[in-house]
Design a protein around this motif. Structure first.
Motif, PDB file in Angstrom:
ATOM      1  N   ARG A  29       0.818  -1.219   0.000  1.00  0.00           N
ATOM      2  CA  ARG A  29       0.000   0.000   0.000  1.00  0.00           C
ATOM      3  C   ARG A  29       0.852   1.270   0.000  1.00  0.00           C
ATOM      4  O   ARG A  29       0.344   2.353  -0.289  1.00  0.00           O
ATOM      5  CB  ARG A  29      -0.925   0.012   1.215  1.00  0.00           C
ATOM      6  CG  ARG A  29      -1.922  -1.145   1.247  1.00  0.00           C
ATOM      7  CD  ARG A  29      -2.791  -1.190   0.005  1.00  0.00           C
ATOM      8  NE  ARG A  29      -3.704  -2.321   0.024  1.00  0.00           N
ATOM      9  CZ  ARG A  29      -3.672  -3.326  -0.818  1.00  0.00           C
ATOM     10  NH1 ARG A  29      -2.754  -3.352  -1.778  1.00  0.00           N
ATOM     11  NH2 ARG A  29      -4.546  -4.308  -0.737  1.00  0.00           N
ATOM     12  N   SER A  96      -8.709  -5.811  -1.252  1.00  0.00           N
ATOM     13  CA  SER A  96      -8.184  -5.428   0.055  1.00  0.00           C
ATOM     14  C   SER A  96      -7.331  -6.551   0.627  1.00  0.00           C
ATOM     15  O   SER A  96      -7.485  -7.732   0.282  1.00  0.00           O
ATOM     16  CB  SER A  96      -9.329  -5.113   1.020  1.00  0.00           C
ATOM     17  OG  SER A  96      -9.999  -6.307   1.397  1.00  0.00           O
ATOM     18  N   GLY A 153     -14.619  -4.057   0.664  1.00  0.00           N
ATOM     19  CA  GLY A 153     -13.415  -4.827   0.924  1.00  0.00           C
ATOM     20  C   GLY A 153     -12.635  -5.211  -0.296  1.00  0.00           C
ATOM     21  O   GLY A 153     -11.687  -5.972  -0.185  1.00  0.00           O
ATOM     22  N   GLY A 154     -12.983  -4.773  -1.441  1.00  0.00           N
ATOM     23  CA  GLY A 154     -12.152  -5.082  -2.590  1.00  0.00           C
ATOM     24  C   GLY A 154     -12.945  -5.694  -3.707  1.00  0.00           C
ATOM     25  O   GLY A 154     -14.082  -6.105  -3.553  1.00  0.00           O
ATOM     26  N   GLU A 268      -6.311   0.860   5.997  1.00  0.00           N
ATOM     27  CA  GLU A 268      -7.195   0.009   5.195  1.00  0.00           C
ATOM     28  C   GLU A 268      -8.144  -0.745   6.116  1.00  0.00           C
ATOM     29  O   GLU A 268      -7.854  -1.847   6.578  1.00  0.00           O
ATOM     30  CB  GLU A 268      -6.360  -0.958   4.347  1.00  0.00           C
ATOM     31  CG  GLU A 268      -7.170  -1.734   3.338  1.00  0.00           C
ATOM     32  CD  GLU A 268      -6.292  -2.640   2.487  1.00  0.00           C
ATOM     33  OE1 GLU A 268      -6.375  -3.865   2.642  1.00  0.00           O
ATOM     34  OE2 GLU A 268      -5.510  -2.104   1.668  1.00  0.00           O
ATOM     35  N   PRO A 270     -11.026  -3.079   7.172  1.00  0.00           N
ATOM     36  CA  PRO A 270     -11.728  -4.196   6.528  1.00  0.00           C
ATOM     37  C   PRO A 270     -13.234  -3.990   6.559  1.00  0.00           C
ATOM     38  O   PRO A 270     -13.791  -3.454   7.528  1.00  0.00           O
ATOM     39  CB  PRO A 270     -11.312  -5.406   7.372  1.00  0.00           C
ATOM     40  CG  PRO A 270     -10.933  -4.836   8.696  1.00  0.00           C
ATOM     41  CD  PRO A 270     -10.354  -3.477   8.418  1.00  0.00           C
TER      42      PRO A 270
END
Length: 309
Positions: A29, A96, A153-154, A268, A270
């Motif tokens: 990141r 994520s 979350g991605g 980040e 979650p």
């Protein structure tokens, strides 16, 4: 180089290994300019360089002759490591850290399924229960991402790429066990070197033109040496002392450490769906492995492979 570990020493060393593995998300990141395949290339390249130094010091120069004479199974194992190394880093650039790590934690259960399907090992009821519960957790996490179009979350693509890691790990375990059943013992350390070299070679065309600056290269060198190469070697030492359920339980610390480091070190947070699904997956794994530790009989299925990625 010889290192004799006590059981307690192996436990603490495995905890340190999981902490080193867990740094991948937070370090990634903080990259400034490197893109997905370039990240994968440089990490694999630096891992390869580190292993080319570490392995002769540890095993002697004979380790290279083992690669030449290792046979088909060694190279198949190396390809599995290639998939794990590559898919893990690509997944981190798409989803994520929490989503990737939770997905990868399915490794022990997918390995148990592979043992049942391809080698004929009987699975106890506890493992089937764990597989169902973990499957529900993953289905919740993936389903939420699908409904929300990659939010929470991605991206779904990233978690699907991450799924390649435990699938490759289960394949690797099956190949190693099949080879051992025929009397061919595969040395995992040269296989890891093969995996790093192939990963660097295969991702090089997609990594060009290089965009990483000096700051990025420093971080990627850290990943190659301290997040992958060194913990890989240490994990091999640990699995020579610890039982498979112990390794599987301790390896779950990577999920906790990785999510915490990415949260604290990169902000980040979650998503709720990932935490809910992850709780089901981790709970199922802990339940299964704790009961396995209570078992008195050790079987071939209890042989563990370090889950380096």
């Amino acid at each position: 180089m010889l290192l004799r570990l006590t059981h307690g020493g192996a436990v603490w060393l495995m905890v340190a290994v999981t902490l080193m593995w867990a740094t991948a998300g937070v370090v990634t990141r903080h990259l400034a300019q490197a893109h997905s395949f370039e990240i994968t290339f440089w990490r694999s390249f630096f891992t390869m360089l580190a292993l080319l130094v570490i392995l002769p010091l540890w095993r002697g120069r004979a380790v290279f002759s083992q690669i030449r004479s290792g046979g088909r199974e060694l190279w198949i194992s190396g390809v599995c490591w290639t998939v794990m190394f590559t898919a893990f880093m690509v997944a981190l650039t798409l989803a994520s850290t929490a989503s990737v790590l939770v997905t990868m934690s399915l490794g022990p259960l997918l390995t148990a399924l592979a043992a049942r399907v391809f080698i004929g090992h009987r699975l106890p009821v506890r493992t089937w229960v764990a597989i169902v519960v973990a499957g529900l957790g993953i289905a919740w996490m993936y389903g939420t991402q699908l409904v929300q179009g990659g939010a929470a979350g991605g991206s779904l693509l990233g978690t699907l790429v991450a799924l390649c890691v435990p699938l490759a790990g289960a394949t690797n375990w099956t190949v190693v066990q099949h080879a051992r059943a025929k009397g061919h013992d595969i040395d995992l350390v040269p296989a890891v070197l093969i995996g790093a070299a192939l990963s660097a070679l295969l991702t090089l065309p997609f990594a060009l033109p290089f965009q990483a600056n000096a700051h990025d290269l420093g971080l990627l060198a850290f990943l190659g040496v301290f997040q992958l190469a060194i913990p890989c070697v240490l994990a091999v030492l640990c699995v020579q002392v610890l039982k498979a359920p112990e390794v599987a339980l301790l390896a779950l610390l990577e999920v906790i450490f990785g999510i915490a480091l990415a949260w604290i070190g990169a902000g980040e947070e979650p998503a709720a769906s990932v935490l809910t699904g992850g709780a089901l997956v981790i709970g199922a794994l802990v339940f299964n492995e704790l009961l396995a530790l209570r078992g008195r009989r050790a079987t071939v299925a209890d042989t563990a492979l370090p889950s380096a990625h």
